[in-house]
Design a protein around this motif. Structure first.
Motif, PDB file in Angstrom:
ATOM      1  N   THR A  33      54.508  90.308  45.082  1.00 53.09           N
ATOM      2  CA  THR A  33      53.807  89.110  45.656  1.00 53.09           C
ATOM      3  C   THR A  33      54.801  87.985  45.686  1.00 53.09           C
ATOM      4  O   THR A  33      54.794  87.128  46.868  1.00 53.09           O
ATOM      5  CB  THR A  33      52.520  88.404  44.834  1.00 53.09           C
ATOM      6  OG1 THR A  33      51.559  89.609  44.906  1.00 53.09           O
ATOM      7  CG2 THR A  33      51.919  87.098  45.687  1.00 53.09           C
ATOM      8  N   ALA A  34      55.560  87.987  44.906  1.00 53.43           N
ATOM      9  CA  ALA A  34      56.796  86.889  44.775  1.00 53.43           C
ATOM     10  C   ALA A  34      57.773  87.203  45.867  1.00 53.43           C
ATOM     11  O   ALA A  34      58.183  85.992  46.603  1.00 53.43           O
ATOM     12  CB  ALA A  34      57.620  87.175  43.461  1.00 53.43           C
ATOM     13  N   ALA A  35      57.955  88.214  46.363  1.00 53.54           N
ATOM     14  CA  ALA A  35      58.867  88.780  47.466  1.00 53.54           C
ATOM     15  C   ALA A  35      58.136  88.178  48.629  1.00 53.54           C
ATOM     16  O   ALA A  35      58.978  87.779  49.736  1.00 53.54           O
ATOM     17  CB  ALA A  35      59.150  90.028  47.358  1.00 53.54           C
ATOM     18  N   LEU A  36      56.983  88.289  48.937  1.00 59.85           N
ATOM     19  CA  LEU A  36      56.193  88.013  50.015  1.00 59.85           C
ATOM     20  C   LEU A  36      56.207  86.686  50.252  1.00 59.85           C
ATOM     21  O   LEU A  36      56.607  85.859  51.325  1.00 59.85           O
ATOM     22  CB  LEU A  36      54.761  88.691  50.135  1.00 59.85           C
ATOM     23  CG  LEU A  36      54.741  90.205  50.341  1.00 59.85           C
ATOM     24  CD1 LEU A  36      53.188  90.348  50.190  1.00 59.85           C
ATOM     25  CD2 LEU A  36      55.097  90.553  51.770  1.00 59.85           C
ATOM     26  N   ALA A  37      56.056  85.851  49.108  1.00 55.57           N
ATOM     27  CA  ALA A  37      56.008  84.253  49.401  1.00 55.57           C
ATOM     28  C   ALA A  37      57.611  83.893  49.595  1.00 55.57           C
ATOM     29  O   ALA A  37      57.748  83.009  50.418  1.00 55.57           O
ATOM     30  CB  ALA A  37      55.757  83.900  47.906  1.00 55.57           C
ATOM     31  N   CYS A  38      58.608  84.395  48.919  1.00 66.23           N
ATOM     32  CA  CYS A  38      60.048  84.085  49.103  1.00 66.23           C
ATOM     33  C   CYS A  38      60.288  84.294  50.676  1.00 66.23           C
ATOM     34  O   CYS A  38      61.034  83.385  51.371  1.00 66.23           O
ATOM     35  CB  CYS A  38      61.003  85.030  48.304  1.00 66.23           C
ATOM     36  SG  CYS A  38      60.971  84.318  46.666  1.00 66.23           S
ATOM     37  N   THR A  39      59.879  85.403  51.273  1.00 68.74           N
ATOM     38  CA  THR A  39      60.375  85.777  52.628  1.00 68.74           C
ATOM     39  C   THR A  39      59.435  84.707  53.674  1.00 68.74           C
ATOM     40  O   THR A  39      60.142  84.156  54.417  1.00 68.74           O
ATOM     41  CB  THR A  39      59.312  87.251  53.075  1.00 68.74           C
ATOM     42  OG1 THR A  39      60.145  88.173  52.080  1.00 68.74           O
ATOM     43  CG2 THR A  39      59.561  87.603  54.453  1.00 68.74           C
ATOM     44  N   ILE A  40      58.198  84.372  53.292  1.00 71.15           N
ATOM     45  CA  ILE A  40      57.751  83.245  54.021  1.00 71.15           C
ATOM     46  C   ILE A  40      58.388  82.016  53.634  1.00 71.15           C
ATOM     47  O   ILE A  40      58.548  81.220  54.641  1.00 71.15           O
ATOM     48  CB  ILE A  40      56.125  82.935  53.660  1.00 71.15           C
ATOM     49  CG1 ILE A  40      55.368  84.235  53.975  1.00 71.15           C
ATOM     50  CG2 ILE A  40      55.647  81.802  54.154  1.00 71.15           C
ATOM     51  CD1 ILE A  40      53.901  84.241  53.347  1.00 71.15           C
ATOM     52  N   LEU A  41      58.622  81.506  52.686  1.00 72.22           N
ATOM     53  CA  LEU A  41      59.767  80.477  52.602  1.00 72.22           C
ATOM     54  C   LEU A  41      61.052  80.479  53.209  1.00 72.22           C
ATOM     55  O   LEU A  41      61.569  79.459  53.924  1.00 72.22           O
ATOM     56  CB  LEU A  41      59.921  80.131  50.932  1.00 72.22           C
ATOM     57  CG  LEU A  41      58.845  79.508  50.309  1.00 72.22           C
ATOM     58  CD1 LEU A  41      59.228  79.809  48.616  1.00 72.22           C
ATOM     59  CD2 LEU A  41      58.524  78.072  50.655  1.00 72.22           C
ATOM     60  N   MET A  42      61.685  81.851  53.348  1.00 76.82           N
ATOM     61  CA  MET A  42      63.006  81.825  53.957  1.00 76.82           C
ATOM     62  C   MET A  42      62.775  81.804  55.423  1.00 76.82           C
ATOM     63  O   MET A  42      63.582  81.366  55.947  1.00 76.82           O
ATOM     64  CB  MET A  42      63.372  83.649  53.516  1.00 76.82           C
ATOM     65  CG  MET A  42      64.765  83.498  54.199  1.00 76.82           C
ATOM     66  SD  MET A  42      65.470  85.402  53.736  1.00 76.82           S
ATOM     67  CE  MET A  42      64.391  86.305  54.431  1.00 76.82           C
ATOM     68  N   LYS A  43      61.699  82.295  56.092  1.00 73.57           N
ATOM     69  CA  LYS A  43      61.458  82.224  57.400  1.00 73.57           C
ATOM     70  C   LYS A  43      61.241  80.612  57.866  1.00 73.57           C
ATOM     71  O   LYS A  43      61.624  80.300  59.205  1.00 73.57           O
ATOM     72  CB  LYS A  43      60.327  83.176  57.902  1.00 73.57           C
ATOM     73  CG  LYS A  43      60.516  84.625  57.981  1.00 73.57           C
ATOM     74  CD  LYS A  43      59.381  85.068  58.267  1.00 73.57           C
ATOM     75  CE  LYS A  43      59.648  86.741  58.300  1.00 73.57           C
ATOM     76  NZ  LYS A  43      58.455  87.359  58.592  1.00 73.57           N
TER      77      LYS A  43
END
Length: 731
Positions: A33-43
């Motif tokens: 879940t942390a990775a998914l949140a980071c991916t959203i923040l990165m985009k």
């Protein structure tokens, strides 16, 4: 996360909420879940600080180094002053372009983590002497550091000091219980390389079925064990069982991502495509690749509902129809008098490599301009033993290209070509990409692959680049006889290539031609013979008097790599039995190096061969054959052994086992030994032969072997394969 999405709280409008979520998930161990949140923040371009570094490291592990580099440079610049960001950027560049990674280091970077990354960068660049020197200094400072120990072991593996590597991994297994599974895996893989198959099987059993409950074995380890044992069907069944709904939750998303990478790297693209339909989470790049692959491969939903059927779809086999279409439709884009691209894996101290250099020399001797010849090598690193003949080749004045230093991208490729390359097994793709780029840049009229690995890459590159003439030359017997893991993949590619009008395949003996034609199920006459050659100036007549005259012993030399295929133990036991029989005085010598050196040194004492000299790798004919009367070769598999030709050219008598093209290479009066002879039988045959040997025959044999393997004949035969006549040579 569900609440943020449900309330339509975007990372653009409220990045703080998404950052809080990511940090909370990391604290709780919910990396997915942390990775998914980071991916959203990165985009949304709102991923900063330590979260950006953490996510970049994860991207590198998932095979997305390019994305990690873009993230880190956007946040910290091209040369970060933040130590953690610098380390993360170096890791990413090691995967993408290690030369850029090396430029990131400063002279003052002596902190252990950065020093270890410098070692990794030097390893990636094959600068192994520097890497070894640096890791030794770190070992003196941190003798118990596991990271240092593992890198020592890996460097010894790369430099083929396999006995030392096993020693390092054994120490890790004993001193670091948490790494015992990895260490035992490495020991097993090295034992398999040694062809110590019983030991490897024992190690594999220990990994698959540990003796205690504390030694649990994870899914990745089981897969690696089975891959090492070439048990592809068992790998398939294990992955399918692990992906069952009741089982898949036992394995982390990181594990499944690693399995996806392993499957793609090894060419199991059908099984990889099936996994993407099972609701498992993979990185975006893998999912996109599989989506692009489905129309290219003709994969339907029906195919992917059946995992056993999907698992039968493997690369490169499934790509061959598309490649075959390229062979029929590709335009020839080179002039008939264009450049000739010669491809070999390395310039190591081997017979095939010596013949490769001699081929170049013979073509120049026939009148080809050095500017028309380009030699491409997958590696010429001295640290790996890959540069033994480099100086000899450089002295000939031809262009030499180290493919490892080439940009791994292939410019101006249509999208279908790029997808094909992306779907190939990793090792094949790594060979093909830089070679294809070189073909597209130079547009040669001929590409000539030397040995199986080079021929496969040269054939595919030539087809994709539209090279008018493609020559594939085998220098041994077919791969399955040599227990090569890529043998079946090579078979399908060879069969496809041999159907193309631009392709001609050859072997260096009649026996080799028959062996490859039978293996590939090709009609008689499909392959040509391209004989070996001998440089008579380099191998002059050295022995002129009968052996064993007076009190002088018969001097027996073995010239071979100290590896299982050459059967050094059988050679030594045969010589020991010959001496023990007492009729003939024997003085033995071995010229060569390899992984069995320590075993040979130990066996000397057991057999009483205390005077046996193991001379290592020697280059000159005088050093190799000058103090010898007889060459003894007892290999399990050979093509046309250069040492048999060289020894006869120098005036030695030869005894060799009846394998490959040995019988064709031996002149009258020499001895053919049964390939399955035990030491006592072989010693008896050799003793009787020596006792009745007509040494006067050797002078005639010298002339015969020089005529049969004349360098000018090699050039003539090669130019015929190229379809170049002597009038074109001088163009």
């Amino acid at each position: 996360m569900d609440a943020l999405l449900e309330w339509n709280i975007s990372a653009d409008e409220s990045p703080g909420d998404w950052e809080v979520l990511a940090r909370a998930c990391l604290r709780q161990g919910d990396a997915e879940t942390a990775a998914l949140a980071c991916t959203i923040l990165m985009k949304a371009e709102h991923l900063h600080g330590d979260l950006a570094i953490t996510h970049a490291n994860r991207l590198v592990k998932q095979g997305m180094a390019g994305a990690a580099i873009r993230l880190l440079t956007a946040q910290f610049g091209d040369r970060p002053t933040n130590n953690a960001a610098k380390q993360a950027l170096v890791r990413a560049w090691i995967e993408e372009n290690p030369r850029v990674a090396l430029d990131l280091f400063d002279a003052a970077d002596d902190e252990p983590d950065l020093a270890l990354l410098r070692v990794d960068t030097l390893r990636a660049l094959d600068r192994l002497d520097e890497a070894s020197s640096l890791i030794e200094r770190l070992a003196n400072r941190f003798p118990e550091d596991l990271r240092v120990l593992t890198r020592q072991a890996r460097i010894e593996e790369r430099t083929r000091n396999w006995a030392k590597a096993i020693g390092h991994w054994t120490r890790i297994m004993q001193d670091h219980p948490g790494q015992s599974t990895l260490a035992r895996m490495k020991v097993m893989q090295l034992q398999a390389r040694f062809e110590l198959f019983e030991d490897a099987a024992s190690s594999a059993a220990g990994l698959m079925w540990p003796k205690t409950a504390d030694e649990s074995v994870d899914l990745l380890t089981r897969i690696e064990v089975l891959q090492t044992a070439l048990q592809s069907r068992a790998v398939r069944d294990l992955i399918i069982a692990a992906a069952a709904p009741a089982e898949r939750g036992r394995h982390t998303p990181e594990t499944w991502a690693q399995i996806m990478t392993m499957l793609l790297d090894s060419g199991h693209i059908g099984l990889a495509a099936w996994l993407t339909t099972q609701g498992l989470v993979f990185n975006a790049a893998a999912i996109e690749l599989m989506q692009q692959a489905r129309p290219l491969l003709g994969l339907s939903d029906l195919d992917l509902r059946n995992p056993a059927k999907a698992a039968r779809i493997t690369s490169p086999h499934v790509l061959l129809p598309a490649l075959s279409d390229m062979a029929r439709t590709q335009d020839n884009k080179a002039a008939a008098d264009g450049k000739i691209l010669l491809v070999n894996a390395t310039l190591a101290a081997g017979g095939a490599e010596r013949q490769f250099v001699l081929l170049v020399k013979s073509l120049l001797g026939a009148g080809l301009d050095p500017d028309r010849l380009i030699v491409a090598l997958f590696s010429s690193a001295d640290e790996l033993g890959h540069g033994h003949f480099r100086v000899a080749l450089e002295d000939l004045g031809v262009t030499i290209v180290n493919l490892q230093s080439q940009n791994a991208s292939a410019p101006d490729l249509p999208p279908d070509y790029r997808r094909l390359l992306a779907l190939m097994p990793r090792r094949l793709r790594a060979d093909l990409l830089p070679l294809l780029g070189l073909c597209l840049k130079e547009r040669p009229s001929v590409i000539h692959g030397w040995q199986d690995r080079s021929s496969i890459a040269a054939g595919l590159a030539g087809i994709m680049a539209g090279t008018p003439r493609i020559i594939l030359t085998a220098r041994n017997m077919q791969p399955n006889r040599r227990l090569l893991a890529d043998g079946e993949s090579y078979r399908g590619i060879y069969r496809m290539l041999c159907k193309a009008a631009s392709v001609q395949m050859a072997a260096n003996s009649e026996a080799g031609v028959r062996d490859y034609q039978a293996w590939l199920d090709l009609p008689e006459g499909t392959l040509s013979v391209l004989h070996n050659a001998i440089d008579t100036k380099a191998f002059p007549l050295l022995r002129t008097e009968p052996a064993g005259r007076g009190e002088r012993p018969v001097r027996i030399v073995g010239v071979f790599r100290l590896a299982a295929n050459k059967r050094p133990e059988l050679w030594m036991r045969t010589v020991a039995r010959l001496r023990a029989r007492g009729r003939i005085k024997v003085q033995p010598k071995i010229v060569g190096s390899g992984p069995f050196l320590s075993e040979i040194e130990a066996l000397k004492g057991e057999l009483g061969l205390h005077d046996l000299v193991v001379a290592g790798n020697l280059s000159s004919a005088g050093a190799i054959y000058g103090d010898a009367d007889i060459l003894l070769l007892m290999s399990r598999v050979e093509g046309t052994p250069n040492v048999v030709i060289e020894a006869q050219c120098c005036g030695l008598a030869v005894a060799a086992c009846d394998v490959g093209g040995v019988k064709e290479a031996l002149m009258p009066g020499n001895l053919i030994l049964p390939v399955d002879a035990d030491p006592e039988t072989a010693a008896t045959l050799i003793e009787d032969w020596i006792s009745g040997l007509d040494w006067s025959q050797q002078e005639a044999n010298v002339l015969a072997v020089r005529n049969k393997y004349d360098v000018t004949k090699l050039a003539d035969e090669t130019l015929k394969l190229y379809r170049i006549d002597h009038a074109q040579v001088l163009v």
